[in-house]
Structures are given as structure tokens and as C-alpha cells.
Design a protein around this motif. Structure first.
Motif, mmCIF file in Angstrom:
data_model
loop_
_atom_site.group_PDB
_atom_site.id
_atom_site.type_symbol
_atom_site.label_atom_id
_atom_site.label_comp_id
_atom_site.label_asym_id
_atom_site.label_seq_id
_atom_site.Cartn_x
_atom_site.Cartn_y
_atom_site.Cartn_z
ATOM 1 N N ASP A 300 0.836 -1.206 0.000
ATOM 2 C CA ASP A 300 0.000 0.000 0.000
ATOM 3 C C ASP A 300 0.867 1.250 0.000
ATOM 4 O O ASP A 300 0.601 2.216 -0.729
ATOM 5 N N ALA A 301 1.913 1.234 0.821
ATOM 6 C CA ALA A 301 2.795 2.391 0.935
ATOM 7 C C ALA A 301 3.512 2.675 -0.379
ATOM 8 O O ALA A 301 3.605 3.827 -0.822
ATOM 9 N N LEU A 302 4.010 1.629 -1.020
ATOM 10 C CA LEU A 302 4.725 1.813 -2.290
ATOM 11 C C LEU A 302 3.794 2.332 -3.376
ATOM 12 O O LEU A 302 4.203 3.119 -4.235
ATOM 13 N N ALA A 303 2.544 1.899 -3.352
ATOM 14 C CA ALA A 303 1.572 2.392 -4.330
ATOM 15 C C ALA A 303 1.360 3.896 -4.156
ATOM 16 O O ALA A 303 1.253 4.638 -5.140
ATOM 17 N N ARG A 304 1.310 4.348 -2.913
ATOM 18 C CA ARG A 304 1.139 5.781 -2.662
ATOM 19 C C ARG A 304 2.384 6.566 -3.062
ATOM 20 O O ARG A 304 2.303 7.659 -3.633
ATOM 21 N N VAL A 305 3.551 6.022 -2.760
ATOM 22 C CA VAL A 305 4.814 6.687 -3.079
ATOM 23 C C VAL A 305 4.982 6.860 -4.584
ATOM 24 O O VAL A 305 5.588 7.827 -5.047
ATOM 25 N N ARG A 306 4.414 5.930 -5.366
ATOM 26 C CA ARG A 306 4.583 5.972 -6.826
ATOM 27 C C ARG A 306 3.735 7.045 -7.495
ATOM 28 O O ARG A 306 3.880 7.281 -8.693
ATOM 29 N N GLN A 307 2.840 7.691 -6.767
ATOM 30 C CA GLN A 307 1.954 8.676 -7.390
ATOM 31 C C GLN A 307 2.764 9.773 -8.069
ATOM 32 O O GLN A 307 3.666 10.358 -7.470
ATOM 33 N N LEU A 349 3.148 -5.196 7.537
ATOM 34 C CA LEU A 349 2.384 -4.050 8.018
ATOM 35 C C LEU A 349 3.335 -2.901 8.316
ATOM 36 O O LEU A 349 4.381 -3.086 8.943
ATOM 37 N N VAL A 350 2.956 -1.697 7.882
ATOM 38 C CA VAL A 350 3.834 -0.546 8.100
ATOM 39 C C VAL A 350 4.003 -0.250 9.589
ATOM 40 O O VAL A 350 5.046 0.266 10.013
ATOM 41 N N SER A 351 3.005 -0.604 10.389
ATOM 42 C CA SER A 351 3.093 -0.341 11.824
ATOM 43 C C SER A 351 4.209 -1.142 12.484
ATOM 44 O O SER A 351 4.689 -0.774 13.561
ATOM 45 N N SER A 352 4.655 -2.228 11.826
ATOM 46 C CA SER A 352 5.705 -3.069 12.414
ATOM 47 C C SER A 352 7.111 -2.583 12.060
ATOM 48 O O SER A 352 8.097 -3.104 12.597
ATOM 49 N N ILE A 353 7.217 -1.601 11.178
ATOM 50 C CA ILE A 353 8.549 -1.153 10.750
ATOM 51 C C ILE A 353 8.724 0.355 10.893
ATOM 52 O O ILE A 353 9.614 0.941 10.294
ATOM 53 N N VAL A 354 7.863 0.994 11.706
ATOM 54 C CA VAL A 354 7.964 2.452 11.852
ATOM 55 C C VAL A 354 9.231 2.839 12.588
ATOM 56 O O VAL A 354 9.721 2.111 13.467
ATOM 57 N N ASP A 355 9.761 3.973 12.210
ATOM 58 C CA ASP A 355 10.885 4.585 12.920
ATOM 59 C C ASP A 355 10.299 5.656 13.831
ATOM 60 O O ASP A 355 9.815 6.679 13.362
ATOM 61 N N ASN A 356 10.326 5.408 15.149
ATOM 62 C CA ASN A 356 9.799 6.388 16.094
ATOM 63 C C ASN A 356 10.870 6.866 17.068
ATOM 64 O O ASN A 356 10.580 7.350 18.156
ATOM 65 N N ASP A 357 12.143 6.700 16.655
ATOM 66 C CA ASP A 357 13.248 7.120 17.514
ATOM 67 C C ASP A 357 13.434 8.634 17.511
ATOM 68 O O ASP A 357 13.824 9.222 18.524
ATOM 69 N N LEU A 358 13.177 9.272 16.348
ATOM 70 C CA LEU A 358 13.390 10.711 16.255
ATOM 71 C C LEU A 358 12.150 11.465 16.724
ATOM 72 O O LEU A 358 11.032 11.146 16.304
ATOM 73 N N PRO A 359 12.319 12.446 17.582
ATOM 74 C CA PRO A 359 11.156 13.238 18.008
ATOM 75 C C PRO A 359 10.655 14.088 16.850
ATOM 76 O O PRO A 359 11.452 14.680 16.117
#
Length: 423
Positions: A300-307, A349-359
Motif C-alpha cells: 500500500d505504501a509503495l503504491a502511494r509513493v509511486r503517485q 504491516l507498516v506499523s511493524s517497521i515504523v521509525d519512532n526514535d526521532l522526536p
């Protein structure tokens, strides 16, 4: 319509129903709008003229058409209900191109246009008129009376613009392939009168793209020469942060009048941006980053990025948030960078690979701190989140550069380009 789909003859679209994504009928197709090009290049299809309730005719851009199939047209979302007004460079396909007498290039023979065919270009959202269905003879007792044939657009003459034309129509066709920044350079060096003529003839999306590349003075001048409703349409087509920057240059009365004419959702985004100090993350951000829910997949994410319409900076990452998906969103969960999307399986799932280290940045973060954040972490975009944890938008490196460079940098660049072209 998917790339590579069969072409469609426009006579089959006359009277066809137009539906929104929910399946509700919006209206019916009454004509198609195309722009001719210099020489024998196929015309580009800009959109459809749709009749809605009350016999009102509106314009539906092809960029808002997601499907043309099974005797119906499907739109991508909200339709602008302002009345359609034909512009100098535009041609009505059913009303002006059909039943015309044109000439077959190869034999110099006059024929009558019965129909034309449109087709979507591969891997793009652009549409062209690529075929012409013609009849030989004039209806009398001539040789091969009534014989019909389908030919390429380039095989006939009598439609396209002349190279030596001096109107805005011909000028636009000549510069059609220019990038927005290059066309902005052309407009900047025209006389105010000529600049106004060309701007008036451009379609809304093209003018919006060019306006974003012009110096502030040129933007204000051009907007002031447009009718208020047209000006509002162009502002809607601009990125919200660019529209906010332009409106901030106008007197309060003019700004409020144009905001009132804009579609409520578009106006709300711009008003929110105008509420922040100019040189802060809130004043710099765009309100239209890629937002995905936690249950979205890498595919889903890659499909959106390709727009196609996304800038490289906005396509570099997606932001994972709980509903609602429009900014301000539900709780911001983190960012997934494009490179990470390429490394994980499509079903992840994108929720399993999120980067949340940076504020994330707050909307009050000043420009120097935004610049330092992007530089320190090698980022091309950064999320802007409010105190409640909602994603408000994203600051991109190109917007930061716009505010770091001298105010007249666009004019200096235009003059440098002009000098280089004569070297």
C-alpha cells in the motif's frame, strides 16, 4: 483507467453517467475538453464537461477521473461545482472537432471527421486524442462514396496550430513541454500584458505549478488579473503551503474574499497554515504528506509513493497514524522511510517497521532548528506534530531552502539562466 487499456471513441462518452467513489451519480458527460498542439502532435485531453443538477455545466479534470469503463465514468473524489468556462486554448471535442472537414496528409484528400479516439498514456495519468475516424466524399455520387477509415492524428491536417501563430494559444503550445520552473522563467520575462494573456490561457493545474515557481511580485500580479472564481480555483490547485504564502502577500480583504470562494476543505488547510508564524515548522509545512493507517501494508505504501504528482521529498517517506487519515490526523505513530519499504516484503504491516526514535517537530519550531534537524539526521522531510500527538503536516527540504535563500533568489536565477542561454 489502467495503462494500456483500449482506446475509447468519444461519441460513446456522450451522455454517459459520472459517479463519485461512493457510487452516487454526479451528472452526465456532455463534452470533452482538449488542447491542440503545434504541428501534428496529438492533442492532450484536459477533462470532461459534465452536466449536473439544474442543467449546470462543470469541468471535471482528467486527473480526477479514476475509471472510464462499462458505460460510466468514475471520479476520484470531490467535484468542483463551479460553472464551466471555455478558455482560449481549449477545444470542445464533440462540439468543435467532429463534423469538421480536414485533409489526409498523404493524398491531399478532404474528409469529414466522424469521431476521434482517446487513450491514456502508459504509466501516466495524461490522456491524448490519438485516432481520427473519417469519411471520404461529401455525400454526393463520388468515387468510394461513404467509405470510412480510422487514421492516426498525425495523418490528417486542419486541426493543429500553426507554428507561426502569435496568439497566447500558439505560445503555450510551443512551451508545453517545459518544466514549470522553465515556463515560469518565460513568463517572468514577458511584458505584464502578455504574461496576463498566457496565464489566462493556461489550465488551472498548469498555472498553479508555474505560479509556485514565480517570484512573489509576479504571483500577486497574475492572481490580481484573474477573475475571483478562477483565482480561487488556481489557489486550490496549488500546494497548500504555497497558496498560503501567496495569500499572505495580499491585503486582508482580498485574502478573505478568495478563501471564502475556495472549496471548504482546501480553505481550511490554508487557513491553518496562515495561523502559524511564517518562519516556523507550522508556517513551512505542507498539509498533504502521505498518511497511512497502522494496518496498511508495504505494498500500500509503495503504491502511494509511486503517485506521479508527489515531489521527491514527500515521496521519500510515509507517516503512520491512527484515523482520521487527513491532517490533523489521529495519533502519530512514526515514519517509514522509502528505503525501508524496499527492503521488506509487500505484505508487511507498516506499523511493524515504523521509525519512532526521532522526536517530531512541533509547529512552533523556528526555521534554524528545522534546518538543523534535517541536516543532523540527513532527512529530506520531517513530521510536524501538535501537543495532542496529531500529525499536522510535513516540512520538506525544498520549503526550507526557499526560506533560507535571499528573497529575490528566483529573479536572480532567472537572470542567470537568461545570461547563460546567450553565452
Amino acid at each position: 483507467m489502467a495503462a494500456g487499456a483500449p482506446r475509447i471513441f468519444v461519441s460513446h462518452l456522450s451522455g454517459v453517467a459520472v459517479f463519485d467513489p461512493n457510487g452516487d451519480q454526479v451528472g452526465r458527460v456532455r463534452d470533452l475538453v482538449a488542447i491542440l498542439r503545434v504541428g501534428r502532435r496529438p492533442p492532450r485531453l484536459l477533462g470532461l464537461v459534465v452536466e449536473v443538477a439544474g442543467r449546470r455545466l462543470i469541468f471535471l479534470p482528467m486527473t480526477r477521473v479514476s475509471g472510464v469503463e462499462s458505460g460510466q465514468v468514475i471520479t476520484t473524489g470531490v467535484v468542483n461545482l463551479r460553472r464551466f468556462e471555455q478558455r482560449p486554448t481549449e477545444r470542445l471535442v464533440l462540439g468543435e472537432l467532429l463534423d469538421r472537414r480536414v485533409t489526409l496528409v498523404e493524398k491531399g484528400e478532404e474528409v469529414t471527421v466522424l469521431d476521434v479516439a482517446i487513450q491514456q498514456l502508459p504509466a501516466r495519468r495524461d490522456w491524448e486524442i490519438d485516432k481520427v475516424f473519417v469519411r471520404r466524399g461529401k455525400g454526393g455520387a463520388l468515387r468510394r462514396k461513404g467509405e470510412t477509415l480510422t487514421v492516426e492524428w498525425s495523418a490528417v491536417t486542419g486541426f493543429s496550430l500553426e507554428e507561426h501563430g502569435q496568439g497566447a494559444e500558439s505560445l503555450l503550445a510551443t512551451f508545453e513541454q517545459l518544466r514549470p520552473a522553465d515556463l515560469a522563467n518565460v513568463l517572468h520575462h514577458l511584458s505584464p500584458k502578455r504574461r496576463g494573456e498566457v496565464a489566462a490561457a493556461l489550465d488551472d493545474d498548469r498555472l498553479a505549478d508555474v505560479m509556485e515557481e514565480l517570484p512573489d511580485d509576479d504571483q500577486v500580479e497574475i492572481l490580481g488579473k484573474l477573475k475571483d472564481e478562477r483565482a480561487a480555483d488556481v489557489l486550490e490547485a496549488m500546494d497548500p503551503d504555497d497558496a498560503a504564502d501567496l495569500l499572505s502577500e495580499l491585503p486582508e480583504e482580498d485574502k478573505e474574499r478568495l478563501l471564502t470562494l475556495m472549496q471548504p476543505d482546501d480553505a481550511a488547510d490554508v487557513r491553518r497554515l496562515l495561523s502559524y508564524e511564517e518562519r516556523t515548522a507550522g508556517g513551512l509545512m505542507t498539509t498533504e504528506p502521505i498518511v497511512l493507517r497502522p494496518d496498511a501494508t508495504v505494498a500500500d505504501a509503495l503504491a502511494r509513493v509511486r503517485q506521479q504528482d508527489l515531489s521527491p521529498a514527500l515521496a521519500a517517506q510515509v507517516y503512520v497514524c491512527r484515523p482520521p487519515d487527513e491532517t490533523p490526523t489521529g495519533k502519530y505513530l512514526g515514519t517509514v522511510h522509502f528505503q525501508r519499504l524496499l527492503r521488506d516484503p509487500p505484505f508487511t504491516l507498516v506499523s511493524s517497521i515504523v521509525d519512532n526514535d526521532l522526536p517530531p517537530l512541533s509547529p512552533q519550531t523556528p526555521l534554524p532548528a528545522v534546518t538543523a534537524f534535517l541536516a543532523a539526521y540527513n532527512m529530506v522531510a520531517a513530521p510536524v506534530v501538535d501537543d495532542s500527538g496529531s500529525l499536522l503536516g510535513a516540512v520538506t527540504v525544498d520549503d526550507v531552502l526557499d526560506h533560507l535563500l535571499p528573497e529575490d533568489w528566483r529573479e536572480a536565477e532567472f537572470h542567470a539562466a537568461e545570461g547563460g542561454s546567450h553565452g
